[in-house]
Write a protein that holds these residues in place. Structure first.
Motif, mmCIF file in Angstrom:
data_model
loop_
_atom_site.group_PDB
_atom_site.id
_atom_site.type_symbol
_atom_site.label_atom_id
_atom_site.label_comp_id
_atom_site.label_asym_id
_atom_site.label_seq_id
_atom_site.Cartn_x
_atom_site.Cartn_y
_atom_site.Cartn_z
ATOM 1 N N VAL A 279 7.828 3.386 -3.015
ATOM 2 C CA VAL A 279 8.836 2.857 -4.318
ATOM 3 C C VAL A 279 8.289 3.165 -5.546
ATOM 4 O O VAL A 279 8.951 3.823 -6.461
ATOM 5 C CB VAL A 279 8.530 1.202 -4.165
ATOM 6 N N ALA A 280 6.874 3.325 -5.503
ATOM 7 C CA ALA A 280 6.355 3.747 -6.855
ATOM 8 C C ALA A 280 6.466 5.192 -6.872
ATOM 9 O O ALA A 280 6.934 5.935 -8.153
ATOM 10 C CB ALA A 280 4.812 3.379 -7.159
ATOM 11 N N HIS B 212 3.602 -10.485 5.987
ATOM 12 C CA HIS B 212 2.738 -9.887 5.058
ATOM 13 C C HIS B 212 1.695 -9.102 5.549
ATOM 14 O O HIS B 212 0.696 -9.236 5.049
ATOM 15 C CB HIS B 212 2.218 -11.112 4.073
ATOM 16 N N ALA C 134 2.953 -3.447 3.367
ATOM 17 C CA ALA C 134 3.049 -3.780 2.064
ATOM 18 C C ALA C 134 2.675 -2.468 1.054
ATOM 19 O O ALA C 134 3.584 -2.351 0.254
ATOM 20 C CB ALA C 134 2.622 -5.213 1.654
ATOM 21 N N GLU C 135 1.437 -2.154 1.383
ATOM 22 C CA GLU C 135 0.934 -1.198 0.425
ATOM 23 C C GLU C 135 1.770 0.113 0.760
ATOM 24 O O GLU C 135 2.007 0.800 -0.470
ATOM 25 C CB GLU C 135 -0.542 -0.971 0.889
ATOM 26 N N SER C 136 2.076 0.506 1.768
ATOM 27 C CA SER C 136 2.831 1.763 1.977
ATOM 28 C C SER C 136 4.294 1.440 1.357
ATOM 29 O O SER C 136 4.777 2.544 0.844
ATOM 30 C CB SER C 136 3.286 1.909 3.555
ATOM 31 N N GLU C 137 5.015 0.644 1.481
ATOM 32 C CA GLU C 137 6.149 0.054 0.805
ATOM 33 C C GLU C 137 6.017 0.234 -0.702
ATOM 34 O O GLU C 137 6.924 0.838 -1.212
ATOM 35 C CB GLU C 137 6.789 -1.322 1.160
ATOM 36 N N HIS C 138 4.930 -0.478 -1.356
ATOM 37 C CA HIS C 138 5.002 -0.259 -2.705
ATOM 38 C C HIS C 138 4.456 1.366 -3.027
ATOM 39 O O HIS C 138 4.990 1.661 -4.134
ATOM 40 C CB HIS C 138 3.361 -0.905 -3.026
ATOM 41 N N THR C 139 3.835 2.146 -2.277
ATOM 42 C CA THR C 139 3.486 3.471 -2.613
ATOM 43 C C THR C 139 4.733 4.187 -2.506
ATOM 44 O O THR C 139 5.255 5.054 -3.396
ATOM 45 C CB THR C 139 2.520 3.938 -1.612
ATOM 46 N N MET D 56 6.551 -7.108 7.066
ATOM 47 C CA MET D 56 6.894 -7.388 5.778
ATOM 48 C C MET D 56 6.856 -9.017 5.849
ATOM 49 O O MET D 56 6.328 -9.650 4.737
ATOM 50 C CB MET D 56 7.878 -6.693 4.933
ATOM 51 N N LYS E 43 10.082 6.030 -7.975
ATOM 52 C CA LYS E 43 10.396 5.900 -9.474
ATOM 53 C C LYS E 43 9.863 6.961 -10.137
ATOM 54 O O LYS E 43 10.607 7.322 -11.138
ATOM 55 C CB LYS E 43 9.717 4.385 -9.806
#
Length: 137
Positions: free
Chosen positions: A41-42, A29, A34-39, A26, A45
């Motif tokens: 977290v989304a 970058h 980063a995409e896996s982390e975003h997925t 991370m 939520k």
């Protein structure tokens, strides 16, 4: 701890290495991380929103107490037997739910059917034909 292969393995150390690798990726970058982390977290939520919605709807739905079986008699003078908990679902099995109308003096309820069969298992052939004709395929 010893692994199955006889090697000395510390699972806590492996988890720390994974955490450091994630942090380093991370920091650098790494787009995939980063995409896996975003997925993740989304997804979390979205799941939390669904859980909150289900909790609010739970206040409006009957509490489920399990499946019970009761021997039903056609004799109107016979007192029905006490329901008993069962794991076998048969034609005399019922879902035991709380009475949501218990606190109302003049409740208004709707009975919603799920599925296509709207007659009892022991209904006459004429009743089955009438009910089946209401919902043609």
């Amino acid at each position: 701890k010893n692994g199955d292969d006889g090697n000395n393995v510390s699972y806590a150390a492996i988890e720390k290495c994974d955490a450091w690798a994630m942090t380093l990726a991370m920091f650098l970058h790494d787009a995939i991380v980063a995409e896996s982390e975003h997925t993740v977290v989304a997804s979390w939520k979205a799941l939390q929103k669904e859980i909150d919605l289900l909790k609010s709807m739970a206040k409006l739905t009957a509490q489920y107490y399990g499946v019970v079986a009761q021997n039903v008699s056609c004799n109107p003078n016979e007192v029905p037997s006490t329901p008993r908990a069962t794991s076998d679902i048969t034609t005399d099995s019922y879902l035991l739910l709380s009475d949501l109308t218990a606190n109302f003096s003049k409740p208004c309820a709707i009975d919603i059917k799920i599925g296509r069969q709207s007659y009892e298992p022991n209904a006459s052939e004429e009743k089955k034909r009438r009910e089946t004709a209401k919902y043609p395929t």
